[in-house]
Design a protein around this motif. Sequence first.
Motif, PDB file in Angstrom:
ATOM      1  N   UNK A   1       0.838  -1.206   0.000  1.00  0.00           N
ATOM      2  CA  UNK A   1       0.000   0.000   0.000  1.00  0.00           C
ATOM      3  C   UNK A   1       0.871   1.253   0.000  1.00  0.00           C
ATOM      4  N   UNK A   2       1.919   1.256   0.807  1.00  0.00           N
ATOM      5  CA  UNK A   2       2.828   2.413   0.850  1.00  0.00           C
ATOM      6  C   UNK A   2       3.482   2.626  -0.511  1.00  0.00           C
ATOM      7  N   UNK A   3       3.832   1.530  -1.190  1.00  0.00           N
ATOM      8  CA  UNK A   3       4.447   1.638  -2.516  1.00  0.00           C
ATOM      9  C   UNK A   3       3.468   2.207  -3.538  1.00  0.00           C
ATOM     10  N   UNK A   4       2.207   1.841  -3.416  1.00  0.00           N
ATOM     11  CA  UNK A   4       1.191   2.392  -4.322  1.00  0.00           C
ATOM     12  C   UNK A   4       1.072   3.911  -4.131  1.00  0.00           C
ATOM     13  N   UNK A   5       1.168   4.360  -2.890  1.00  0.00           N
ATOM     14  CA  UNK A   5       1.103   5.795  -2.616  1.00  0.00           C
ATOM     15  C   UNK A   5       2.306   6.503  -3.241  1.00  0.00           C
TER      16      UNK A   5
END
Length: 388
Positions: free
Chosen positions: A119-123
Amino acid sequence: MALTLPPLSLYIHIPWCVQKCPYCDFNSHATHKNSSQTVGNTIPESTYIACLLDDLKQDLHYVQGRKIHSIFFGGGTPSLFSAKGIQQILSGVQSLVELKDNCEITLEANPGTVETEKLASFIQAGINRFSIGVQSLQAEKLQKLGRIHNANEAINAANLAQQLPINSFNLDLMHGLPDQSLQDALYDLNTALDQSPPHLSWYQLTIEPNTLFGSKPPILPEDDALWAIQEQGHQLLTTNGYQQYEISAYAKPGHQCQHNLNYWRFGDYLGIGCGAHGKITLANEKRIIRTEKVKHPTGYMDLAKDYLFESNEISQDDLAFNYFINRCRLMEAIPHDEFSAYTGLVIDDVSEFINQATSKGFIDSHNQHWQVTPLGHRYLNELLEMLI
Protein backbone atom coordinates in the motif's frame (compact mmCIF):
# COMPACT_ATOMS: atom_id res chain seq x y z
CA MET A 1 -28.58 24.05 -28.47
CA ALA A 2 -24.77 24.02 -28.14
CA LEU A 3 -22.98 21.41 -26.05
CA THR A 4 -20.59 22.32 -23.24
CA LEU A 5 -17.56 20.13 -22.53
CA PRO A 6 -17.94 18.64 -19.03
CA PRO A 7 -14.98 17.61 -16.83
CA LEU A 8 -12.96 14.66 -18.15
CA SER A 9 -11.99 11.62 -16.06
CA LEU A 10 -9.91 8.56 -16.92
CA TYR A 11 -10.90 4.98 -16.16
CA ILE A 12 -8.16 2.32 -16.37
CA HIS A 13 -9.30 -1.31 -16.39
CA ILE A 14 -7.09 -4.06 -14.95
CA PRO A 15 -8.98 -7.27 -15.82
CA TRP A 16 -7.24 -9.92 -13.70
CA CYS A 17 -8.29 -11.26 -10.32
CA VAL A 18 -7.32 -14.30 -8.26
CA GLN A 19 -10.69 -15.95 -8.86
CA LYS A 20 -14.06 -14.97 -10.29
CA CYS A 21 -16.70 -14.18 -7.67
CA PRO A 22 -20.11 -15.84 -8.30
CA TYR A 23 -21.99 -12.50 -8.33
CA CYS A 24 -19.52 -10.59 -10.54
CA ASP A 25 -20.54 -9.56 -14.06
CA PHE A 26 -17.56 -7.25 -14.60
CA ASN A 27 -15.00 -7.99 -17.28
CA SER A 28 -12.59 -9.95 -15.08
CA HIS A 29 -10.41 -12.99 -15.68
CA ALA A 30 -9.07 -15.37 -13.03
CA THR A 31 -5.28 -15.70 -13.07
CA HIS A 32 -5.29 -19.33 -11.98
CA LYS A 33 -6.74 -20.38 -15.33
CA ASN A 34 -4.24 -21.28 -18.01
CA SER A 35 -4.29 -19.18 -21.16
CA SER A 36 -1.91 -18.00 -23.83
CA GLN A 37 -1.53 -14.72 -21.92
CA THR A 38 -0.86 -16.13 -18.44
CA VAL A 39 2.19 -18.24 -17.77
CA GLY A 40 2.85 -19.78 -14.38
CA ASN A 41 -0.09 -17.92 -12.82
CA THR A 42 1.51 -14.56 -13.65
CA ILE A 43 0.02 -11.49 -15.31
CA PRO A 44 1.55 -10.03 -18.53
CA GLU A 45 1.99 -6.71 -16.75
CA SER A 46 4.56 -5.00 -18.97
CA THR A 47 2.78 -5.97 -22.20
CA TYR A 48 -0.56 -4.78 -20.86
CA ILE A 49 0.90 -1.47 -19.65
CA ALA A 50 2.33 -0.78 -23.11
CA CYS A 51 -1.09 -1.49 -24.61
CA LEU A 52 -2.84 0.77 -22.07
CA LEU A 53 -0.65 3.73 -22.96
CA ASP A 54 -0.98 3.05 -26.67
CA ASP A 55 -4.75 2.86 -26.17
CA LEU A 56 -4.68 6.27 -24.48
CA LYS A 57 -2.62 7.75 -27.31
CA GLN A 58 -5.30 6.70 -29.76
CA ASP A 59 -7.94 8.45 -27.64
CA LEU A 60 -6.08 11.75 -27.14
CA HIS A 61 -8.25 13.56 -29.70
CA TYR A 62 -11.13 13.14 -27.23
CA VAL A 63 -9.33 15.22 -24.60
CA GLN A 64 -10.07 18.49 -26.45
CA GLY A 65 -7.83 20.65 -24.30
CA ARG A 66 -9.09 19.43 -20.94
CA LYS A 67 -7.11 18.33 -17.90
CA ILE A 68 -7.89 14.95 -16.33
CA HIS A 69 -10.32 15.49 -13.46
CA SER A 70 -9.82 12.08 -11.77
CA ILE A 71 -8.33 8.64 -12.43
CA PHE A 72 -9.82 5.34 -11.34
CA PHE A 73 -8.07 1.94 -11.54
CA GLY A 74 -10.85 -0.65 -11.59
CA GLY A 75 -11.07 -4.35 -12.31
CA GLY A 76 -10.63 -7.18 -11.72
CA THR A 77 -8.19 -6.53 -8.95
CA PRO A 78 -5.80 -3.68 -9.80
CA SER A 79 -3.85 -4.28 -6.59
CA LEU A 80 -2.49 -7.47 -8.22
CA PHE A 81 -0.27 -5.18 -10.30
CA SER A 82 3.07 -4.14 -8.87
CA ALA A 83 3.54 -0.60 -7.54
CA LYS A 84 6.22 -0.18 -10.22
CA GLY A 85 3.65 -1.07 -12.87
CA ILE A 86 1.09 1.40 -11.51
CA GLN A 87 3.79 4.09 -11.46
CA GLN A 88 4.68 3.33 -15.09
CA ILE A 89 1.04 3.73 -16.06
CA LEU A 90 0.64 7.04 -14.21
CA SER A 91 3.93 8.41 -15.55
CA GLY A 92 2.87 7.45 -19.05
CA VAL A 93 -0.54 9.08 -18.60
CA GLN A 94 1.04 12.32 -17.37
CA SER A 95 3.38 12.39 -20.34
CA LEU A 96 0.35 12.34 -22.64
CA VAL A 97 -2.26 14.48 -20.90
CA GLU A 98 -2.22 17.04 -18.08
CA LEU A 99 -3.82 16.29 -14.72
CA LYS A 100 -5.69 18.94 -12.78
CA ASP A 101 -4.26 20.02 -9.44
CA ASN A 102 -5.02 17.55 -6.63
CA CYS A 103 -6.32 15.02 -9.15
CA GLU A 104 -8.05 12.18 -7.28
CA ILE A 105 -6.36 8.86 -8.21
CA THR A 106 -8.15 5.78 -6.88
CA LEU A 107 -6.98 2.16 -6.89
CA GLU A 108 -9.34 -0.70 -6.14
CA ALA A 109 -7.74 -3.20 -3.75
CA ASN A 110 -8.70 -6.63 -2.47
CA PRO A 111 -7.90 -7.11 1.24
CA GLY A 112 -6.32 -10.46 0.38
CA THR A 113 -3.78 -8.88 -1.98
CA VAL A 114 -2.39 -5.94 0.02
CA GLU A 115 -0.05 -5.41 2.93
CA THR A 116 1.62 -2.38 4.52
CA GLU A 117 4.63 -2.26 2.21
CA LYS A 118 2.56 -2.67 -0.96
CA LEU A 119 0.00 0.00 0.00
CA ALA A 120 2.83 2.41 0.85
CA SER A 121 4.45 1.64 -2.52
CA PHE A 122 1.19 2.39 -4.32
CA ILE A 123 1.10 5.80 -2.62
CA GLN A 124 4.68 6.49 -3.73
CA ALA A 125 3.55 5.53 -7.24
CA GLY A 126 0.91 8.29 -7.16
CA ILE A 127 -2.23 6.70 -5.70
CA ASN A 128 -4.00 9.02 -3.23
CA ARG A 129 -7.21 7.06 -2.61
CA PHE A 130 -7.97 3.35 -2.12
CA SER A 131 -11.25 1.51 -2.57
CA ILE A 132 -11.10 -1.70 -0.54
CA GLY A 133 -13.49 -4.50 -1.53
CA VAL A 134 -14.66 -5.80 1.85
CA GLN A 135 -18.22 -6.91 0.84
CA SER A 136 -18.86 -8.58 4.24
CA LEU A 137 -17.13 -9.02 7.60
CA GLN A 138 -18.52 -12.47 8.39
CA ALA A 139 -16.74 -15.67 7.38
CA GLU A 140 -19.86 -17.51 6.21
CA LYS A 141 -20.98 -14.64 3.97
CA LEU A 142 -17.50 -14.12 2.52
CA GLN A 143 -17.33 -17.81 1.63
CA LYS A 144 -20.72 -17.69 -0.11
CA LEU A 145 -19.59 -14.61 -2.05
CA GLY A 146 -16.44 -16.42 -3.20
CA ARG A 147 -14.12 -13.85 -1.65
CA ILE A 148 -10.45 -14.79 -1.14
CA HIS A 149 -10.00 -12.75 2.06
CA ASN A 150 -11.29 -13.15 5.59
CA ALA A 151 -12.75 -10.59 7.99
CA ASN A 152 -9.46 -9.99 9.80
CA GLU A 153 -7.69 -9.24 6.52
CA ALA A 154 -10.43 -6.74 5.64
CA ILE A 155 -10.11 -4.99 9.00
CA ASN A 156 -6.33 -4.96 8.74
CA ALA A 157 -6.50 -3.42 5.26
CA ALA A 158 -8.79 -0.68 6.57
CA ASN A 159 -6.46 -0.04 9.51
CA LEU A 160 -3.50 0.23 7.14
CA ALA A 161 -5.35 2.69 4.92
CA GLN A 162 -6.26 4.74 7.99
CA GLN A 163 -2.62 5.14 8.95
CA LEU A 164 -1.20 5.96 5.52
CA PRO A 165 -0.78 9.51 4.11
CA ILE A 166 -3.63 9.45 1.57
CA ASN A 167 -6.50 11.79 0.84
CA SER A 168 -9.22 9.23 1.51
CA PHE A 169 -10.25 5.60 1.30
CA ASN A 170 -13.45 3.70 0.69
CA LEU A 171 -14.79 0.43 2.05
CA ASP A 172 -17.03 -1.50 -0.33
CA LEU A 173 -19.78 -3.30 1.59
CA MET A 174 -22.75 -5.32 0.33
CA HIS A 175 -26.10 -6.08 1.92
CA GLY A 176 -29.01 -8.31 0.96
CA LEU A 177 -26.62 -11.29 0.93
CA PRO A 178 -27.67 -14.96 0.84
CA ASP A 179 -29.48 -15.86 4.09
CA GLN A 180 -28.55 -12.46 5.59
CA SER A 181 -30.63 -11.27 8.53
CA LEU A 182 -31.08 -7.67 9.64
CA GLN A 183 -28.73 -8.40 12.55
CA ASP A 184 -26.10 -9.78 10.14
CA ALA A 185 -26.28 -6.69 7.94
CA LEU A 186 -26.06 -4.27 10.85
CA TYR A 187 -23.13 -6.23 12.31
CA ASP A 188 -21.23 -5.80 9.04
CA LEU A 189 -22.06 -2.11 8.93
CA ASN A 190 -21.13 -1.47 12.57
CA THR A 191 -17.85 -3.36 12.17
CA ALA A 192 -17.03 -1.36 9.04
CA LEU A 193 -17.86 1.89 10.84
CA ASP A 194 -15.47 0.92 13.65
CA GLN A 195 -12.68 1.35 11.07
CA SER A 196 -13.75 5.00 10.47
CA PRO A 197 -13.59 4.96 6.66
CA PRO A 198 -14.03 8.46 5.18
CA HIS A 199 -16.19 6.90 2.45
CA LEU A 200 -18.42 3.84 2.45
CA SER A 201 -20.09 2.24 -0.57
CA TRP A 202 -23.05 0.28 0.76
CA TYR A 203 -25.07 -1.43 -1.89
CA GLN A 204 -27.51 -4.28 -2.31
CA LEU A 205 -26.44 -7.52 -3.97
CA THR A 206 -28.22 -7.99 -7.28
CA ILE A 207 -28.28 -11.20 -9.28
CA GLU A 208 -26.89 -10.58 -12.76
CA PRO A 209 -27.17 -12.81 -15.82
CA ASN A 210 -24.02 -14.58 -17.04
CA THR A 211 -22.79 -15.12 -13.49
CA LEU A 212 -22.69 -18.23 -11.32
CA PHE A 213 -25.39 -16.72 -9.10
CA GLY A 214 -27.38 -16.03 -12.27
CA SER A 215 -27.40 -19.70 -13.20
CA LYS A 216 -27.77 -20.96 -9.62
CA PRO A 217 -29.52 -18.17 -7.66
CA PRO A 218 -28.98 -18.23 -3.89
CA ILE A 219 -31.79 -17.54 -1.45
CA LEU A 220 -31.83 -13.80 -0.76
CA PRO A 221 -33.74 -11.86 1.92
CA GLU A 222 -37.39 -11.01 1.24
CA ASP A 223 -38.34 -7.47 0.18
CA ASP A 224 -39.55 -6.49 3.66
CA ALA A 225 -36.24 -7.62 5.17
CA LEU A 226 -34.30 -5.73 2.49
CA TRP A 227 -36.23 -2.55 3.22
CA ALA A 228 -35.59 -2.91 6.97
CA ILE A 229 -31.86 -3.36 6.28
CA GLN A 230 -31.77 -0.26 4.07
CA GLU A 231 -33.81 1.86 6.47
CA GLN A 232 -31.93 0.95 9.66
CA GLY A 233 -28.57 0.93 7.89
CA HIS A 234 -29.18 4.42 6.53
CA GLN A 235 -30.12 5.64 10.02
CA LEU A 236 -26.96 4.09 11.47
CA LEU A 237 -24.77 5.74 8.84
CA THR A 238 -26.29 9.20 9.25
CA THR A 239 -26.08 8.94 13.03
CA ASN A 240 -22.36 8.29 12.62
CA GLY A 241 -21.84 11.46 10.58
CA TYR A 242 -22.01 10.05 7.05
CA GLN A 243 -23.88 11.91 4.34
CA GLN A 244 -25.63 9.95 1.62
CA TYR A 245 -24.74 11.66 -1.64
CA GLU A 246 -25.63 8.85 -4.04
CA ILE A 247 -28.02 5.88 -3.88
CA SER A 248 -25.31 3.53 -2.60
CA ALA A 249 -22.56 5.91 -1.43
CA TYR A 250 -21.99 7.61 1.91
CA ALA A 251 -19.14 9.90 2.91
CA LYS A 252 -17.88 12.09 5.69
CA PRO A 253 -18.01 15.79 4.64
CA GLY A 254 -15.43 16.53 1.95
CA HIS A 255 -14.78 12.87 1.12
CA GLN A 256 -17.21 12.21 -1.72
CA CYS A 257 -15.59 10.26 -4.55
CA GLN A 258 -14.81 12.86 -7.22
CA HIS A 259 -14.55 10.25 -9.96
CA ASN A 260 -18.01 8.88 -9.21
CA LEU A 261 -19.48 12.36 -8.91
CA ASN A 262 -18.23 13.25 -12.38
CA TYR A 263 -19.69 10.00 -13.71
CA TRP A 264 -23.14 10.54 -12.15
CA ARG A 265 -23.18 14.20 -13.20
CA PHE A 266 -22.93 13.06 -16.84
CA GLY A 267 -19.31 14.12 -17.10
CA ASP A 268 -16.96 12.66 -19.70
CA TYR A 269 -14.53 9.81 -19.14
CA LEU A 270 -11.96 8.04 -21.25
CA GLY A 271 -11.94 4.27 -20.80
CA ILE A 272 -8.70 2.41 -21.49
CA GLY A 273 -8.02 -1.29 -20.98
CA CYS A 274 -9.86 -4.38 -22.12
CA GLY A 275 -13.62 -3.98 -21.93
CA ALA A 276 -13.34 -0.39 -20.65
CA HIS A 277 -16.23 1.93 -21.45
CA GLY A 278 -15.97 5.64 -22.20
CA LYS A 279 -18.39 8.54 -22.68
CA ILE A 280 -17.20 11.53 -24.69
CA THR A 281 -18.79 14.84 -25.65
CA LEU A 282 -17.82 16.13 -29.10
CA ALA A 283 -18.95 19.73 -28.67
CA ASN A 284 -17.98 20.98 -32.13
CA GLU A 285 -19.88 18.12 -33.74
CA LYS A 286 -22.83 18.52 -31.35
CA ARG A 287 -22.92 14.85 -30.42
CA ILE A 288 -22.07 12.51 -27.56
CA ILE A 289 -20.58 9.05 -28.06
CA ARG A 290 -19.98 5.96 -25.96
CA THR A 291 -16.94 3.76 -26.57
CA GLU A 292 -16.09 0.21 -25.59
CA LYS A 293 -12.71 -1.47 -25.90
CA VAL A 294 -12.00 -5.09 -26.90
CA LYS A 295 -13.20 -7.27 -24.03
CA HIS A 296 -10.73 -10.15 -23.72
CA PRO A 297 -7.09 -9.59 -22.74
CA THR A 298 -5.86 -11.81 -25.58
CA GLY A 299 -7.68 -9.76 -28.20
CA TYR A 300 -6.88 -6.47 -26.49
CA MET A 301 -3.13 -7.19 -26.51
CA ASP A 302 -3.16 -8.33 -30.15
CA LEU A 303 -1.22 -5.45 -31.71
CA ALA A 304 -2.54 -6.35 -35.15
CA LYS A 305 -6.00 -5.25 -34.07
CA ASP A 306 -7.56 -2.00 -32.88
CA TYR A 307 -8.28 -1.51 -29.17
CA LEU A 308 -11.71 -0.07 -29.95
CA PHE A 309 -14.49 -2.67 -30.04
CA GLU A 310 -17.30 -0.27 -30.84
CA SER A 311 -18.31 3.39 -30.74
CA ASN A 312 -21.92 4.53 -30.73
CA GLU A 313 -23.54 7.95 -30.77
CA ILE A 314 -26.25 8.64 -28.19
CA SER A 315 -29.31 9.51 -30.26
CA GLN A 316 -31.33 12.66 -29.58
CA ASP A 317 -34.23 10.47 -28.46
CA ASP A 318 -32.04 8.75 -25.85
CA LEU A 319 -30.15 11.77 -24.50
CA ALA A 320 -32.60 12.67 -21.74
CA PHE A 321 -32.77 9.07 -20.51
CA ASN A 322 -28.97 8.75 -20.52
CA TYR A 323 -28.66 11.98 -18.54
CA PHE A 324 -31.32 11.25 -15.94
CA ILE A 325 -30.39 7.59 -15.39
CA ASN A 326 -27.10 8.95 -14.07
CA ARG A 327 -28.18 12.21 -12.46
CA CYS A 328 -31.15 10.81 -10.53
CA ARG A 329 -28.85 8.56 -8.48
CA LEU A 330 -27.40 11.62 -6.74
CA MET A 331 -29.06 13.26 -3.74
CA GLU A 332 -28.09 16.76 -4.85
CA ALA A 333 -30.29 19.00 -6.96
CA ILE A 334 -30.20 18.80 -10.76
CA PRO A 335 -29.55 22.27 -12.22
CA HIS A 336 -31.52 23.18 -15.35
CA ASP A 337 -28.44 24.89 -16.79
CA GLU A 338 -26.33 21.75 -16.41
CA PHE A 339 -28.96 19.59 -18.10
CA SER A 340 -29.03 21.87 -21.14
CA ALA A 341 -25.25 22.39 -21.26
CA TYR A 342 -24.38 18.68 -21.09
CA THR A 343 -27.15 17.35 -23.36
CA GLY A 344 -27.90 20.18 -25.78
CA LEU A 345 -31.59 19.79 -24.92
CA VAL A 346 -33.94 22.45 -23.56
CA ILE A 347 -36.30 22.22 -20.60
CA ASP A 348 -39.35 21.84 -22.84
CA ASP A 349 -37.87 18.61 -24.21
CA VAL A 350 -38.50 16.92 -20.85
CA SER A 351 -41.55 18.84 -19.63
CA GLU A 352 -43.86 15.81 -20.01
CA PHE A 353 -41.49 13.62 -17.98
CA ILE A 354 -41.06 16.27 -15.27
CA ASN A 355 -44.81 16.88 -15.01
CA GLN A 356 -45.52 13.16 -14.71
CA ALA A 357 -42.73 12.63 -12.16
CA THR A 358 -43.90 15.66 -10.15
CA SER A 359 -47.49 14.42 -10.08
CA LYS A 360 -46.30 11.12 -8.57
CA GLY A 361 -44.17 12.87 -5.98
CA PHE A 362 -40.93 11.55 -7.47
CA ILE A 363 -39.47 14.98 -8.35
CA ASP A 364 -39.89 18.49 -6.94
CA SER A 365 -39.60 21.13 -9.65
CA HIS A 366 -38.09 24.54 -8.85
CA ASN A 367 -37.21 27.64 -10.88
CA GLN A 368 -33.55 26.73 -11.42
CA HIS A 369 -33.37 23.02 -10.61
CA TRP A 370 -35.12 19.72 -10.09
CA GLN A 371 -34.85 17.64 -6.91
CA VAL A 372 -35.47 13.90 -6.79
CA THR A 373 -37.51 13.20 -3.65
CA PRO A 374 -36.89 10.32 -1.21
CA LEU A 375 -39.88 8.60 -2.82
CA GLY A 376 -38.30 9.08 -6.25
CA HIS A 377 -35.05 7.51 -5.06
CA ARG A 378 -36.96 4.59 -3.53
CA TYR A 379 -38.79 3.96 -6.82
CA LEU A 380 -35.98 5.02 -9.12
CA ASN A 381 -36.66 2.36 -11.75
CA GLU A 382 -40.30 3.43 -12.00
CA LEU A 383 -39.20 7.06 -12.28
CA LEU A 384 -36.79 6.35 -15.14
CA GLU A 385 -39.34 4.18 -16.98
CA MET A 386 -41.30 7.39 -17.57
CA LEU A 387 -38.57 8.43 -20.02
CA ILE A 388 -38.76 5.26 -22.11
